[in-house]
Enzyme design. Structure first.
Site, mmCIF file in Angstrom:
data_model
loop_
_atom_site.group_PDB
_atom_site.id
_atom_site.type_symbol
_atom_site.label_atom_id
_atom_site.label_comp_id
_atom_site.label_asym_id
_atom_site.label_seq_id
_atom_site.Cartn_x
_atom_site.Cartn_y
_atom_site.Cartn_z
ATOM 1 C CB THR A 141 -3.545 26.648 -108.167
ATOM 2 O OG1 THR A 141 -4.262 25.476 -107.747
ATOM 3 C CG2 THR A 141 -2.048 26.360 -108.135
ATOM 4 N NE ARG A 142 -9.060 30.363 -111.805
ATOM 5 C CZ ARG A 142 -9.801 29.779 -112.764
ATOM 6 N NH1 ARG A 142 -11.041 29.456 -112.522
ATOM 7 N NH2 ARG A 142 -9.284 29.574 -113.963
ATOM 8 C CE LYS A 143 -4.101 23.103 -111.820
ATOM 9 N NZ LYS A 143 -2.848 22.358 -112.074
ATOM 10 C CB THR A 144 -10.500 25.399 -104.904
ATOM 11 O OG1 THR A 144 -11.226 26.219 -105.826
ATOM 12 C CG2 THR A 144 -9.222 26.137 -104.507
ATOM 13 C CB THR A 277 -6.512 22.556 -103.186
ATOM 14 O OG1 THR A 277 -6.026 22.933 -104.489
ATOM 15 C CG2 THR A 277 -6.516 23.780 -102.288
#
Length: 298
Positions: A141-144, A277
């Protein structure tokens, strides 16, 4: 389809590696390095040891870039994407003592984080491969971590899962707040499509099969069924696939390594997990400077 781990590094432009290495080093040593005075510039050798069993090596391009920037060399015993065990000699670093110690922490941070993510991805991909008949993709995902996304997305590649979109510019994803602000799913899809044109896919986060149907009818390429219980997901995905055979279905929300198998379905094309992440364990590495050999007296 996944990329061979040894080719993943070819996706990173050399100037990007140099820029990141310089930024990390500047963050860690913004001015003086007082400890450098006690070790000087004598040539030393340090051994990189992996201390976590059943790990996947990832992040070697970043590790090497940091040490290259401070005038050291790295010789790898294991290659990117290979399985490594506990107390395993992984690489040897050589260079001036003070320079080697300048790069140590930044390089280890990259390697530990990337290897942890790649290890988790490899485990998830193995679970997906064991599910006979499922031909979809496990995705991140974009949960970085802010400022560290490239490293984390790269680690997903090494671990053989899909990176999903790189950023807001990479693909249109219309979430619940976009829909609320624009008035409806149909309106949001039409306005987004008028900007991105044919070159970007449009995905819509949906809370029900009816919302998914509206998104598909409006021209969405992908429908994300968000926070569905597994059984509800299977029913909704089946209904949408029957009506819109070319539609891609993504399952997301509440998926963990422990319950991943419950989400596999012939009607689900993508399963994304934020835990790839967020909260992912790191792989423990240490870098040990070797004592110079004592010359024998004659």
């Amino acid at each position: 389809m996944t990329m061979p781990s040894h080719k993943a590094a070819h996706c990173i432009p050399p100037h990007t590696l140099t820029r990141l290495a310089r930024e990390w080093l500047a963050e860690d040593t913004p001015n003086f390095d007082p400890a450098g005075a006690c070790v000087g510039s004598q040539e030393v050798e340090a051994r990189l040891l992996c201390k976590t069993p059943n790990s996947v090596l990832a992040g070697s391009p970043f590790f090497t870039a940091v040490f290259t920037e401070v005038g050291c060399t790295v010789d790898w015993v294991y290659q990117e994407g290979e399985d490594i065990g506990a107390i395993t000699l992984t690489a040897v670093v050589k260079g001036p003592a003070r320079c080697l110690l300048l790069g140590e922490r930044s390089a280890l941070n990259c390697l530990a984080r990337a290897s942890g993510i790649a290890t988790r991805c490899s485990q998830l991909q193995a679970a997906a491969a064991a599910e006979r008949g499922w031909h979809g993709e496990v995705a991140g995902t974009r949960k970085t971590t802010p400022g560290f996304r490239l490293v984390e997305k790269y680690a997903m590649l090494v671990g053989s899962v899909s990176m999903h979109r790189q950023d807001l510019s990479g693909m249109v994803m219309l979430k619940d707040n976009h829909v609320l602000a624009s008035g409806s799913i149909t309106q949001a899809v039409r306005e987004a499509r008028s900007v991105c044109g044919f070159s970007s896919k449009v995905e819509v986060e949906c809370q029900s099969a009816d919302e998914g149907r509206e998104a598909a009818a409006a021209g969405a390429d992908i429908v994300m069924l968000d926070n569905f219980q597994p059984q509800e997901l299977h029913v909704a995905a089946h209904v949408l696939k029957e009506e819109f055979p070319a539609l891609l279905i993504e399952a997301s929300g509440g998926v963990t390594p422990e319950n991943l198998a419950m989400y596999f379905s012939p009607h689900v094309d993508i399963i994304s997990l934020g835990c790839i992440t967020q909260g992912c364990p790191v792989v423990d590495f240490s870098l040990k400077v070797q004592k110079p050999a004592t010359p024998q007296a004659f």
